[in-house]
Design an enzyme around this catalytic site. Sequence first.
Site, PDB file in Angstrom:
ATOM      1  N   SER A 110      42.154  15.796  -6.846  1.00 36.98           N
ATOM      2  CA  SER A 110      41.956  14.051  -6.825  1.00 36.98           C
ATOM      3  C   SER A 110      42.691  13.062  -8.203  1.00 36.98           C
ATOM      4  O   SER A 110      42.230  14.328  -9.717  1.00 36.98           O
ATOM      5  CB  SER A 110      40.617  13.225  -6.608  1.00 36.98           C
ATOM      6  OG  SER A 110      40.433  11.539  -6.652  1.00 36.98           O
ATOM      7  N   SER A 111      42.718  12.031  -7.971  1.00 32.46           N
ATOM      8  CA  SER A 111      42.974  11.630  -9.363  1.00 32.46           C
ATOM      9  C   SER A 111      42.212  12.047 -10.129  1.00 32.46           C
ATOM     10  O   SER A 111      42.240  11.203 -11.742  1.00 32.46           O
ATOM     11  CB  SER A 111      44.178  10.030  -9.505  1.00 32.46           C
ATOM     12  OG  SER A 111      43.627   9.497  -8.598  1.00 32.46           O
ATOM     13  N   CYS A 112      41.080  11.343 -10.133  1.00 34.24           N
ATOM     14  CA  CYS A 112      39.796  10.935 -10.685  1.00 34.24           C
ATOM     15  C   CYS A 112      39.812  12.573 -11.909  1.00 34.24           C
ATOM     16  O   CYS A 112      38.964  12.016 -12.605  1.00 34.24           O
ATOM     17  CB  CYS A 112      38.256  10.690  -9.644  1.00 34.24           C
ATOM     18  SG  CYS A 112      37.722  12.164  -8.680  1.00 34.24           S
ATOM     19  N   TYR A 139      32.306  14.568  -9.096  1.00 34.04           N
ATOM     20  CA  TYR A 139      33.405  14.932  -8.191  1.00 34.04           C
ATOM     21  C   TYR A 139      34.021  15.239  -9.192  1.00 34.04           C
ATOM     22  O   TYR A 139      34.992  16.511  -8.570  1.00 34.04           O
ATOM     23  CB  TYR A 139      34.028  13.598  -7.347  1.00 34.04           C
ATOM     24  CG  TYR A 139      35.239  14.075  -6.454  1.00 34.04           C
ATOM     25  CD1 TYR A 139      34.088  14.793  -5.296  1.00 34.04           C
ATOM     26  CD2 TYR A 139      36.195  13.698  -6.623  1.00 34.04           C
ATOM     27  CE1 TYR A 139      35.716  15.090  -3.834  1.00 34.04           C
ATOM     28  CE2 TYR A 139      36.984  13.866  -5.766  1.00 34.04           C
ATOM     29  CZ  TYR A 139      36.510  14.594  -4.673  1.00 34.04           C
ATOM     30  OH  TYR A 139      37.977  15.155  -3.946  1.00 34.04           O
ATOM     31  N   LYS A 143      36.179  19.404  -9.163  1.00 36.23           N
ATOM     32  CA  LYS A 143      37.776  19.209  -9.034  1.00 36.23           C
ATOM     33  C   LYS A 143      38.019  20.027 -10.142  1.00 36.23           C
ATOM     34  O   LYS A 143      39.202  20.938  -9.859  1.00 36.23           O
ATOM     35  CB  LYS A 143      38.648  18.021  -8.829  1.00 36.23           C
ATOM     36  CG  LYS A 143      37.759  17.526  -7.146  1.00 36.23           C
ATOM     37  CD  LYS A 143      38.172  18.613  -6.209  1.00 36.23           C
ATOM     38  CE  LYS A 143      37.565  18.018  -4.685  1.00 36.23           C
ATOM     39  NZ  LYS A 143      38.261  19.091  -3.709  1.00 36.23           N
ATOM     40  N   HIS A 182      36.194   4.223   0.191  1.00 39.83           N
ATOM     41  CA  HIS A 182      37.244   3.641  -0.829  1.00 39.83           C
ATOM     42  C   HIS A 182      37.947   2.280  -0.949  1.00 39.83           C
ATOM     43  O   HIS A 182      37.194   1.311   0.359  1.00 39.83           O
ATOM     44  CB  HIS A 182      38.325   4.636  -0.879  1.00 39.83           C
ATOM     45  CG  HIS A 182      37.842   5.717  -0.901  1.00 39.83           C
ATOM     46  ND1 HIS A 182      37.939   6.998  -0.339  1.00 39.83           N
ATOM     47  CD2 HIS A 182      37.829   6.373  -2.156  1.00 39.83           C
ATOM     48  CE1 HIS A 182      37.400   8.227  -0.434  1.00 39.83           C
ATOM     49  NE2 HIS A 182      37.494   8.375  -1.803  1.00 39.83           N
TER      50      HIS A 182
END
Length: 317
Positions: A110-112, A139, A143, A182
Amino acid sequence: MISLEGKRIWVAGHRGMVGSALVRRLSGLPEVKILTADSRDLDLTDRAATTAWVRTQRPDLVFMAAAKVGGILANNERPVDFLQDNLAIELSTIAAAFEACVEKFMLLGSSCIYPKFAAQPIQESSLMTAPLEPTNQWYAIAKIAGVMLCDAYRQQFGRSFISTMPTNLYGPNDNFDPLAGHVMAATIRKIVDARSAGRNRVTIWGSGSPLREFMHVDDLADALVFLMERYDEAGPINVGSGQEISVLGLHQLVAELSGWQGEFDFDRSKPDGTPRKLMDSSRLTALGWRPRIELRDGLRQMIDIYGSTIAVRPASL
């Protein structure tokens, strides 16, 4: 470069938004055997069970799309779930893929994973250079650990384990829950519900100023198949659309496309999250891949999908 034709391909998390899009995309390939397992039949946090299942099914390739996911509120309220469960899923599936000698394994991140204030657009080299966004750090840490574990298997054992980092996604099988979903799906629900109920005001969480990039999940699935065939390097590779809009702009566009003509309020007690999150996907585009679905077209589809759920919803709800 590898060919997917004739391969046994495990799509982990096939009932989710990303997994189901991958199944749709792979179903169009010749002689591909798609392997899936429902969560009630296989608990991916159980390493022994996962290893036994993979050993029996003998996949050649793995798309790891299974994860515990949610929006800002869910991440903030259940940090143990998001960190512990995602770590367990990654440990089980990556180890099982290694022990079964799969040809190639793809972890979806994920971009997070990138710092809250990373330079924009965000390059892969920004990873672990500064603090994360606090509201989804649990999260993100899980990742990041998955990316590092894939790289560790590559370095120590020479395995083709790769990591892809999608931007914010939307599309069929999205979660329209206003608390757990989201921003895209939650926005559509708020505005379409307001239209249906005749309400003329909708509240936006935060200031409405954060900028977000959105990609249709069918574009993502196409990019992932492309990368499975052509990409084999350590570290994450970004998968984005380049289509960026503010949270307020998203609300305004959904209002336009759905025919709602009310006004917006702002609940500034709610967190904005990262102020801007645009992926630098130049490494992907340099390989020859481009997105096809425009944001307006994708939003129309999502509004229709949510509208169809309202049409079949019992009146008591």
